[in-house]
Enzyme design. Sequence first.
Site, PDB file in Angstrom:
ATOM      1  N   LYS A  78       0.850  -1.198   0.000  1.00 32.73           N
ATOM      2  CA  LYS A  78       0.000   0.000   0.000  1.00 32.73           C
ATOM      3  C   LYS A  78       0.885   1.248   0.000  1.00 32.73           C
ATOM      4  O   LYS A  78       1.901   1.286   0.699  1.00 32.73           O
ATOM      5  CB  LYS A  78      -0.897  -0.032   1.254  1.00 32.73           C
ATOM      6  CG  LYS A  78      -1.921   1.098   1.327  1.00 32.73           C
ATOM      7  CD  LYS A  78      -2.840   0.927   2.535  1.00 32.73           C
ATOM      8  CE  LYS A  78      -3.871   2.037   2.627  1.00 32.73           C
ATOM      9  NZ  LYS A  78      -4.822   1.860   3.730  1.00 32.73           N
ATOM     10  N   SER A 158      -9.877   2.228   2.867  1.00 29.44           N
ATOM     11  CA  SER A 158      -8.968   2.927   1.983  1.00 29.44           C
ATOM     12  C   SER A 158      -8.015   1.991   1.240  1.00 29.44           C
ATOM     13  O   SER A 158      -7.388   2.398   0.267  1.00 29.44           O
ATOM     14  CB  SER A 158      -8.142   3.922   2.804  1.00 29.44           C
ATOM     15  OG  SER A 158      -7.305   3.222   3.727  1.00 29.44           O
ATOM     16  N   SER A 182     -10.502   0.053   7.143  1.00 30.14           N
ATOM     17  CA  SER A 182      -9.861   0.118   5.817  1.00 30.14           C
ATOM     18  C   SER A 182      -9.169  -1.154   5.365  1.00 30.14           C
ATOM     19  O   SER A 182      -8.681  -1.215   4.245  1.00 30.14           O
ATOM     20  CB  SER A 182      -8.856   1.272   5.778  1.00 30.14           C
ATOM     21  OG  SER A 182      -9.538   2.505   5.749  1.00 30.14           O
TER      22      SER A 182
END
Length: 491
Positions: A78, A158, A182
């Site tokens: 990420k 997210s 998330s």
Amino acid sequence: MTDLTSLTIAEAREGLASKSFTARELTDAHLAAIEAARVLNAYVLETPDRAREMAKAADEKIAKGEGGPLAGIPLGIKDLFATRDIRTTACSKILGNFIPPYESTVTSQLWRDGAVLLGKLNNDEFAMGSSNETSCFGPVTNPWRREGSNTTLVPGGSSGGSASAVAASLCMGATATDTGGSIRQPAAFTATVGIKPTYGRCSRWGIVAFASSLDQAGPIARTTRDAAILMRSMAGHDPKDTTSVDIAVPDYEAAIGKSVKGMKIGIPKEYRLDGMPAEIEKLWSQGTEWLKAAGAEMVPVSLPHTKYALPAYYIVAPAEASSNLARYDGVRFGLREPGKNIVEMFENTRADGFGDEVRRRVLIGTYVLSAGYYDAYYLRAQKVRTLIKKDFEDCFAKGVNAILTPATPSAAFGIGEKGGADPVEMYLNDIFTVTVNMAGLPGIAVPSGKDTQGLPLGLQLIGRPFDEETLFSLGEVIEQAAGRFTAPKWW
């Protein structure tokens, strides 16, 4: 030979050990898959040269019998995790082409154990979002589609790039972060497994901060076993993070397949929301039946302060965000927009560098921390947070081993369908997940079924502090009963 991208981490580990294929072949297969799936926008930066270098090093170590637990396993990272000499932007224009001179603790532990970096994955800007539509690199597309429809769906947020890449076989696993859901919400939207560990279990050092008392790193993978394998490498004490807890990291994989007979599973009445879709209710009942069949006992529990969790979260998280994001001022790194004086330069840089959602949260956070409102909002929200934590403590004190709830109030929705006119509509996606962050507990989302349109749905298990092993054991039971779900390839 089986398509190498369809293997689980556990299967790939065996194949590499038995010399059925090499780390280089495994890496090349994933790099080709990434190239063919750019329409999903899961990766914001591909690192093929670095990946091949790391794969070559892994092959050499495997040949000598020195391969680590993740030797040769290709992963996506990420874009919130700092990667040394590789651009890290938090998917925000304000960080520009920031190239960190250091490595986050979590990723350094993955490389220590032999993993291979395929590239950086898309996420909501500064992890602020529930759909991966706020990224400065554009939205991520969910590899799943409604039956008979070409509507592009969100992967959740997210960590949408992480979930989408794992679901589309563009990496064998991915790092993710969870501040209010998330990891778990995108996992539920994409039929992947995502675990948010106990606060303090994984180091936050080198991860771009959103809300420091809520953020926690964790893995997204295809199976519960794979998530356990990744988590063992990611977890551990780090003296550079004062919130990191100094307790031994267990062998999480050993928990897979352990009996859950006699465990007490709490079913909280407060999670039965008005207007909850019948299919979510049905899935929840199905989950209780699966766990009962495995020998667990279902007990009704009450978490009375649940209804205050979402409003309290959306005071605490923006307050911490407004403080953390004060450092992006155009002076030290990233974007700088000129102005007539330093104040104007700050204003221009922040106005141009932050997206709408980040600006909204900074404004909310600054407001609730301002003189005259601090006690009414922030202080009160922290008191509510203490009560939420106590609700869970009371449950666990009565012998409850874990709590079973839905992971999301619905399946994935279309890009642009929610939150346009009313941001609160988007915030409601976190309704089942934020309590876990507010209380600092571990939570896992496991794929459990599909809705009437063929989209994946997940169940969530919430555990006692630092008892992720129980979640892995229970998650495996659900996974075995529900079966594996694979997105039909259309890209």
